[in-house]
Each structure stands twice: as C-alpha cells, then as structure tokens.
Design a protein around this motif. Structure first.
Motif, PDB file in Angstrom:
ATOM      1  N   HIS A   1      -4.290  -0.421 -27.518  1.00  0.00           N
ATOM      2  CA  HIS A   1      -3.289  -1.364 -26.994  1.00  0.00           C
ATOM      3  C   HIS A   1      -2.344  -1.755 -28.126  1.00  0.00           C
ATOM      4  O   HIS A   1      -2.739  -1.822 -29.299  1.00  0.00           O
TER       5      HIS A   1
ATOM      6  N   SER B   1      -0.322   3.733 -29.264  1.00  0.00           N
ATOM      7  CA  SER B   1      -1.612   3.263 -28.768  1.00  0.00           C
ATOM      8  C   SER B   1      -2.576   4.435 -28.556  1.00  0.00           C
ATOM      9  O   SER B   1      -3.779   4.322 -28.842  1.00  0.00           O
TER      10      SER B   1
ATOM     11  N   THR C   1      -7.632   6.719 -24.149  1.00  0.00           N
ATOM     12  CA  THR C   1      -6.443   6.320 -23.414  1.00  0.00           C
ATOM     13  C   THR C   1      -5.578   5.388 -24.253  1.00  0.00           C
ATOM     14  O   THR C   1      -6.096   4.555 -24.999  1.00  0.00           O
TER      15      THR C   1
ATOM     16  N   ASN D   1       5.475   2.973 -28.105  1.00  0.00           N
ATOM     17  CA  ASN D   1       4.183   2.298 -28.091  1.00  0.00           C
ATOM     18  C   ASN D   1       3.121   3.088 -27.332  1.00  0.00           C
ATOM     19  O   ASN D   1       1.928   2.954 -27.611  1.00  0.00           O
ATOM     20  N   TRP D   2       3.548   3.904 -26.353  1.00  0.00           N
ATOM     21  CA  TRP D   2       2.571   4.745 -25.662  1.00  0.00           C
ATOM     22  C   TRP D   2       1.918   5.717 -26.640  1.00  0.00           C
ATOM     23  O   TRP D   2       0.693   5.880 -26.653  1.00  0.00           O
ATOM     24  N   ASP D   3       2.757   6.386 -27.441  1.00  0.00           N
ATOM     25  CA  ASP D   3       2.202   7.334 -28.411  1.00  0.00           C
ATOM     26  C   ASP D   3       1.363   6.616 -29.458  1.00  0.00           C
ATOM     27  O   ASP D   3       0.294   7.096 -29.840  1.00  0.00           O
TER      28      ASP D   3
ATOM     29  N   ARG E   1       0.766  -2.686 -21.776  1.00  0.00           N
ATOM     30  CA  ARG E   1       0.639  -2.980 -20.352  1.00  0.00           C
ATOM     31  C   ARG E   1      -0.473  -3.970 -20.029  1.00  0.00           C
ATOM     32  O   ARG E   1      -0.445  -4.603 -18.986  1.00  0.00           O
TER      33      ARG E   1
ATOM     34  N   ALA F   1      -0.376   1.193 -24.344  1.00  0.00           N
ATOM     35  CA  ALA F   1       0.830   0.535 -24.867  1.00  0.00           C
ATOM     36  C   ALA F   1       0.676  -0.986 -24.753  1.00  0.00           C
ATOM     37  O   ALA F   1      -0.341  -1.537 -25.166  1.00  0.00           O
TER      38      ALA F   1
END
Length: 338
Positions: free
Chosen positions: A263, A281, A306, A277-279, A311, A309
């Motif tokens: 996260h 995390s 997983t 931030n997806w990459d 979320r 980010a």
C-alpha cells in the motif's frame, strides 16, 4: 581609641561592632522579586486563557505535547506497544503492546432443512402420453437422480446436494475453532518476541496485527522519520528487514498460505515516467515476498502478491500520512467460514 604606652609609643585600639539589624540585608529583595514575577506570570496566564478560544488553547496544548499522526488513529500504533507497559493494570501483562488482536465476527451457520423425508406432492395425471413435466415429477417422486430429458446428468445432480450431516458440521466447526486458536497463538508468539528483544521494542509501534475473516493480517507500517523502504523505491531498510524476518520466523510455525499486499499513500509518485503508485506498491510487496522466502517461508505457501496503491488507506482522514505506506502479510484461513 588611642593611648600612649610605657615606651612612649601610641597604642590604637579598634573595636568592630559585630551583628546588625536583619532588615538592612538584601535577601528579602530576591524573594520579593520572585513573588512579583510569579504573580505577573499568573495574571498573564489568566489573561491568555480569557483572550483565546477553545480551538486556540487546544492548538497550544498540542504544540507542547507533540505526538505521531498514528497516535490519533484507531490502530493504536502511535506509541510503543499502544502506550502501555508490562506493568499496566490487567489480568495478564501479555495483554499489553502494540500487537493487538481484533476478533472478527464468527461465521453464522444456517441450518438447512433435510427435505429427503418429505413426501412428494401429488401429480395431476394427464390423458395421453406423459409430458416432460410429468416425467420429471415421476423421477423426483421415485427418487431418481438427474434432470429431465435434454439436460446433462452428472450422476446425481441437485438431488445429491443434500445438507451436511450434524457430524460433518461439527467436524468443520471444530477444525475452524482449532485454526482460530492457532492464529491467536501466533499473535501471542509475536507479542512475546517483540517484548523480549530490546532491538525489536522500538519497532513494535510500527506493527499492527488483527484477526480478520480472511485470516491473520500482520501490517508493517511506516512512521515519520522511520521508513520501511527507500523513498520512491522498493529497496527495504534495515528496519524492514528485521521486522519481516521476525514475522517470517513466527509464520513458519503454521502451514497457512500467505498473501502479501503493498500500500502507498495518496501523494503522487515523484519518480516520473510511466511508473506510479500501483507499480511502487506492487514492487514493495514483491520485495517483501523475497525477504519472507529468504527467511525460511516456503515459496509454495505464497498465494499471491498484490499492489493496492492508495486504494485502501489505513487512515482515510489523512490520505498522505506515513501510516498509509505499509505492507500487509496475511496468513489465510484453511477452513473458510460458512
């Protein structure tokens, strides 16, 4: 006084008067000055209390009593071991600490009625050859398995999906209770490990443990000035390595599968380019997976890695707080609640 001696010399007698009146000293001036200063400070304080609002006074109190942003959250991770000590009042000293057990709702079992003994409803007889509905009704009445003509039979179909017997339900309930006890025992083991080792005591404020419906979730949080990973990267710090190694040693006691989730906070990624931030995390979650396997966790136990980010923030009211930057290691239940 002077007088002449026998040899013709002059003898001088000097008398020194000792002692004096106390009021001629200066010590009372110091005491009086202290008193006047204290009174001035008192009246200044009274004036400030009257001239400021409740919000301003709260801000002044917070300024002289600094605390981490995490201390105001529901996680209880702002102070070492939740701000409690082994000498806190309670039944057991082991109940203190930042590692905390939060019991989720116990799954509710729905008793299914057994319809196997219920007599079939009467079927209206039709003239002529029996139709499809009558054929199906006769099969159900005779206890035959399988759907009507034209549908695929699977050796029993819905007729074989009978409710579990009381013995099977009791066996599943016992297995779930044993697994719950195992997860709670792992929480106690983690608590004892962090309490016993002085090197880990400072890290306890960055550990949040809870028993969730999906299993035992261990979250490793960042704090201001105490990062888990390099800024904008996935290289773990020494603090992160020590915490993950400790969790891996405790998790090795159980066979449960493990899910690793990364996260971030809501701050835009400053690395530039297509990465975000997806990459970030996902990379941090994968780095945690590597550290777990290096510490002895079998690769086959890793169920998934997983990146979420920003979320699912831990502190929704503070989307850019350091506590939102974290890694969650979840020991999944083997007995799924029903």
């Amino acid at each position: 006084m002077a007088r002449r001696g026998k040899g013709g010399g002059t003898i001088v007698i000097k008398r020194i008067e000792e002692g004096g009146h106390g009021h001629h000293g200066g010590a009372w001036k110091v005491a009086y000055a202290d008193f006047v200063t204290a009174m001035m400070a008192f009246f200044l304080l009274m004036w400030l209390l009257n001239a400021t609002s409740e919000e301003q006074r709260r801000g002044l109190a917070d300024y002289f009593n600094p605390s981490l942003a995490l201390s105001a959250s529901a996680s209880g991770s702002g102070l070492p071991f939740g701000g409690r000590t082994p000498h806190s009042v309670g039944e057991m000293a082991a109940d203190t600490g930042a590692i905390r057990v939060e019991r989720g709702p116990r799954p509710t079992e729905i008793e299914e009625e057994d319809d196997s003994d219920r007599p079939a409803e009467p079927v209206t007889r039709l003239d002529g050859p029996p139709g499809e509905a009558e054929v199906l009704a006769r099969r159900v009445a005779d206890g035959e398995a399988g759907p009507a003509t034209g549908q695929r039979s699977s050796g029993g179909g819905e007729a074989e999906l009978a409710a579990e017997s009381p013995h099977e339900r009791e066996a599943r309930r016992s297995a779930a209770e044993r697994e719950q006890q195992s997860l709670e025992g792992l929480v106690d083991a983690l608590r004892e490990t962090f309490l016993a080792d002085p090197a880990l005591a400072d890290l306890a404020r960055q550990v949040l443990v809870e028993i969730a419906p999906e299993g035992l979730r261990i979250q490793l949080l960042e704090a201001d000035g105490q990062p888990m990973f390099a800024s904008g990267g996935a290289a773990p710090t020494e603090r992160a390595r020590l915490m993950i190694r400790t969790v891996a040693q405790a998790a090795a006691r159980l066979p449960n599968a493990i899910q690793v989730t990364g996260h971030t906070d809501s701050a835009p990624f400053r690395g530039g380019g297509a990465r975000g931030n997806w990459d970030l995390s996902a990379e941090r979650a994968n780095a945690t997976r590597r550290l777990l396997t290096e510490a002895g966790v079998a690769e086959a136990r890793i169920r998934g890695v997983t990146g979420m980010a920003d979320r699912e923030p831990l502190l929704p009211d503070q989307p850019q707080a350091a506590g939102n930057r974290r890694v969650a290691i979840t020991l999944l239940r083997q007995e799924a609640p029903r």
